[in-house]
Scaffold this motif. Sequence first.
Motif, mmCIF file in Angstrom:
data_model
loop_
_atom_site.group_PDB
_atom_site.id
_atom_site.type_symbol
_atom_site.label_atom_id
_atom_site.label_comp_id
_atom_site.label_asym_id
_atom_site.label_seq_id
_atom_site.Cartn_x
_atom_site.Cartn_y
_atom_site.Cartn_z
ATOM 1 N N GLU A 41 21.632 25.147 43.410
ATOM 2 C CA GLU A 41 21.247 23.998 42.110
ATOM 3 C C GLU A 41 22.483 22.958 42.443
ATOM 4 O OE1 GLU A 41 21.859 23.910 37.272
ATOM 5 O OE2 GLU A 41 21.453 25.690 38.418
ATOM 6 N N ALA A 42 23.425 23.296 43.484
ATOM 7 C CA ALA A 42 24.518 22.260 43.731
ATOM 8 C C ALA A 42 24.066 21.730 45.115
ATOM 9 C CB ALA A 42 25.856 22.955 44.156
ATOM 10 N N GLY A 43 22.834 22.010 45.707
ATOM 11 C CA GLY A 43 22.376 21.488 47.037
ATOM 12 C C GLY A 43 23.283 21.738 48.002
ATOM 13 N N VAL A 44 23.947 22.766 48.066
ATOM 14 C CA VAL A 44 24.893 23.443 49.186
ATOM 15 C C VAL A 44 24.185 24.561 49.916
ATOM 16 C CG1 VAL A 44 27.027 23.980 49.903
ATOM 17 C CG2 VAL A 44 26.930 22.309 47.827
ATOM 18 N N GLU A 45 24.100 24.561 51.149
ATOM 19 C CA GLU A 45 23.801 25.719 52.104
ATOM 20 C C GLU A 45 24.803 26.975 52.092
ATOM 21 O OE1 GLU A 45 20.732 26.332 53.010
ATOM 22 O OE2 GLU A 45 19.960 24.437 52.428
ATOM 23 N N PRO A 46 24.501 28.129 51.950
ATOM 24 C CA PRO A 46 25.387 29.096 52.084
ATOM 25 C C PRO A 46 26.311 28.871 53.153
ATOM 26 C CG PRO A 46 23.352 30.182 51.404
ATOM 27 C CD PRO A 46 22.945 28.636 51.828
ATOM 28 N N GLN A 47 26.007 28.475 54.470
ATOM 29 C CA GLN A 47 26.691 28.405 55.547
ATOM 30 C C GLN A 47 27.341 27.091 55.893
ATOM 31 O OE1 GLN A 47 28.083 30.822 57.577
ATOM 32 N NE2 GLN A 47 27.157 32.263 56.220
ATOM 33 N N ASP A 48 27.374 26.187 54.768
ATOM 34 C CA ASP A 48 28.010 24.914 54.671
ATOM 35 C C ASP A 48 29.430 24.882 55.288
ATOM 36 O OD1 ASP A 48 28.924 22.340 54.218
ATOM 37 O OD2 ASP A 48 27.079 21.632 53.192
ATOM 38 N N PRO A 49 29.832 24.404 56.183
ATOM 39 C CA PRO A 49 31.192 24.501 56.529
ATOM 40 C C PRO A 49 32.191 23.759 55.481
ATOM 41 C CG PRO A 49 30.116 22.822 57.945
ATOM 42 C CD PRO A 49 29.167 23.555 57.376
ATOM 43 N N GLY A 97 35.398 16.031 49.226
ATOM 44 C CA GLY A 97 34.129 16.269 49.852
ATOM 45 C C GLY A 97 34.083 17.974 50.000
ATOM 46 N N ASP A 98 34.998 18.709 50.105
ATOM 47 C CA ASP A 98 35.022 20.107 50.237
ATOM 48 C C ASP A 98 34.622 20.804 49.045
ATOM 49 O OD1 ASP A 98 36.341 19.918 52.687
ATOM 50 O OD2 ASP A 98 38.267 20.589 52.223
ATOM 51 N N PHE A 99 34.041 21.982 49.124
ATOM 52 C CA PHE A 99 33.550 22.742 47.894
ATOM 53 C C PHE A 99 34.342 24.158 47.726
ATOM 54 C CE2 PHE A 99 29.889 20.020 49.218
ATOM 55 C CZ PHE A 99 29.357 19.664 47.793
ATOM 56 N N ALA A 100 34.406 24.547 46.579
ATOM 57 C CA ALA A 100 34.800 25.999 46.401
ATOM 58 C C ALA A 100 33.948 26.794 45.333
ATOM 59 C CB ALA A 100 36.133 25.901 45.616
ATOM 60 N N VAL A 101 33.642 27.971 45.516
ATOM 61 C CA VAL A 101 32.813 28.583 44.800
ATOM 62 C C VAL A 101 33.604 29.739 44.077
ATOM 63 C CG1 VAL A 101 30.840 30.250 45.055
ATOM 64 C CG2 VAL A 101 31.010 28.478 46.773
ATOM 65 N N VAL A 102 33.505 29.748 42.661
ATOM 66 C CA VAL A 102 34.057 30.766 41.964
ATOM 67 C C VAL A 102 33.108 31.665 41.206
ATOM 68 C CG1 VAL A 102 35.562 30.840 39.832
ATOM 69 C CG2 VAL A 102 35.548 28.508 41.313
ATOM 70 N N ILE A 103 33.267 32.981 41.390
ATOM 71 C CA ILE A 103 32.442 34.036 40.998
ATOM 72 C C ILE A 103 33.250 34.812 39.750
ATOM 73 C CG2 ILE A 103 31.146 36.176 41.486
ATOM 74 C CD1 ILE A 103 30.892 35.124 44.294
ATOM 75 N N GLY A 104 32.393 34.968 38.823
ATOM 76 C CA GLY A 104 32.886 35.848 37.705
ATOM 77 C C GLY A 104 32.033 36.765 37.145
ATOM 78 N N GLY A 105 32.244 37.606 36.404
ATOM 79 C CA GLY A 105 31.683 38.591 35.715
ATOM 80 C C GLY A 105 32.046 39.401 34.746
ATOM 81 N N GLY A 106 31.487 39.865 33.679
ATOM 82 C CA GLY A 106 31.876 40.736 32.800
ATOM 83 C C GLY A 106 30.813 41.657 32.195
ATOM 84 N N PHE A 110 25.917 43.581 31.367
ATOM 85 C CA PHE A 110 26.787 42.923 32.081
ATOM 86 C C PHE A 110 26.097 41.288 32.510
ATOM 87 C CE2 PHE A 110 29.073 46.546 33.076
ATOM 88 C CZ PHE A 110 30.246 46.043 33.825
ATOM 89 N N THR A 111 26.998 40.358 32.755
ATOM 90 C CA THR A 111 26.651 39.189 32.887
ATOM 91 C C THR A 111 27.227 38.745 34.289
ATOM 92 O OG1 THR A 111 25.591 38.251 30.726
ATOM 93 C CG2 THR A 111 26.159 36.824 32.352
ATOM 94 N N TRP A 112 26.984 38.287 35.136
ATOM 95 C CA TRP A 112 27.570 37.471 36.246
ATOM 96 C C TRP A 112 27.530 36.102 36.278
ATOM 97 C CZ3 TRP A 112 25.119 42.044 36.736
ATOM 98 C CH2 TRP A 112 25.952 43.269 36.950
ATOM 99 N N SER A 113 28.485 35.249 36.744
ATOM 100 C CA SER A 113 28.659 33.989 36.661
ATOM 101 C C SER A 113 29.141 33.453 37.939
ATOM 102 C CB SER A 113 29.524 33.289 35.602
ATOM 103 O OG SER A 113 30.567 34.049 35.593
ATOM 104 N N CYS A 114 28.406 32.053 38.276
ATOM 105 C CA CYS A 114 28.994 31.478 39.723
ATOM 106 C C CYS A 114 29.080 29.980 39.505
ATOM 107 C CB CYS A 114 28.143 31.731 40.973
ATOM 108 S SG CYS A 114 28.576 30.985 42.484
ATOM 109 N N ALA A 115 30.363 29.530 39.743
ATOM 110 C CA ALA A 115 30.488 27.882 39.717
ATOM 111 C C ALA A 115 30.737 27.330 40.966
ATOM 112 C CB ALA A 115 31.553 27.706 38.774
ATOM 113 N N VAL A 116 30.211 26.179 41.301
ATOM 114 C CA VAL A 116 30.634 25.344 42.489
ATOM 115 C C VAL A 116 31.229 23.933 42.111
ATOM 116 C CG1 VAL A 116 29.558 24.254 44.805
ATOM 117 C CG2 VAL A 116 28.363 26.574 43.723
ATOM 118 N N VAL A 117 32.330 24.070 42.706
ATOM 119 C CA VAL A 117 32.943 22.685 42.476
ATOM 120 C C VAL A 117 33.267 22.077 43.829
ATOM 121 C CG1 VAL A 117 33.957 23.573 40.324
ATOM 122 C CG2 VAL A 117 35.054 23.917 42.610
ATOM 123 N N GLU A 118 33.232 20.543 43.756
ATOM 124 C CA GLU A 118 33.515 19.662 44.725
ATOM 125 C C GLU A 118 34.751 19.005 44.550
ATOM 126 O OE1 GLU A 118 31.712 15.688 46.951
ATOM 127 O OE2 GLU A 118 30.591 16.756 45.290
#
Length: 351
Positions: free
Chosen positions: A253-261, A323-332, A335-343
Amino acid sequence: MKGKWPIALEAAAIWTPEGRETVAAMVAAGRITAEESEGLGLTAVPVADVPAPDMAVRAAERALEAAGRGARDIGLVAHGWLYHQGHDFWSPAHYIADRIGARTAFPVGVQQLSNAGAAAIGIAVDKLAADPRLTAALVTTADRFCPPGFDRWAADYGVVYGDAGTAVLLRRYDPARSRATLLLRSLTFVTAAEYESMYRGRDAFSPAPLWHGGRVDVRRPKKAYLEMHGGIAQFSESARECVRSVLLQALAEAGVEPQDPRIRCVALPRLSDGVLEMMYLPVLDGLVSGGVLRERENSGHLGAGDMLANLAHISSNSELHPGDFAVVIGGGGGFTWSCAVVEAVQSPASF
């Protein structure tokens, strides 16, 4: 709703009390064993002597100050929590809105166990996207895990609970006027509701809080669940599939490939090595670029606040460049798991 991204994250803040309980002191006092202390990944946890909603207020005030904003244009206050907020029949979200001066904002409370902070961000993002009258949304969390109802060291397996308030200030992104430190590029959720019984076990539905034993004991229903379902293997496999799914959905959804440096880090919930190894770390191995961020050493698990606390850490991390990205994973639990991608973005010099 593809058109809602990005959302400007103008500030993220955490407020922790000065009080601390250390692992070493708990082992010495016989509260936990030396064996139990291994793999917790922490030396101490913050311990509050103020009510949970007041910690949320203090974190919110820090976020507003960091953003250089007032509270008058905040249209939504979404407050997430895991444990008791100080009154039995009451709205902490309204209290927080009043105390920060956002008295005409729409306050909403969010309870989704440890994923409540992420869920509150999701509500705020959708509201910002759907309501053109809404200019800013504040998301807060706060939990205080204190006796007699909660033993932060013994309530759960592989989790030690710390006290803190967190806050993030969100707006629709306007490149010409934004004061954003981060852009929220995506936020996704994956649920496996069949695991709600892990926090219920064999316990009957009760007519009042703390009916079963006088304090929160997460271990009892979890032990019963494992006995009824032949161990942890099936849940662990399903959890990893959900974490993988929510991570890949968020990146897509963020348009970022998993191996994006440009992915500099993947922040995980503030849990023990055993819990992280059970459902998170095996998924990341070889799948996604970026180092693993485990900011738990002096916090422990902050209840509903792990995702917001990790966003606060990332927003102040000088190693994250525009321009760098960070991925933030959560859960509770549930069960529900969450993931945010921030730039990371460069804020304008003239605010």
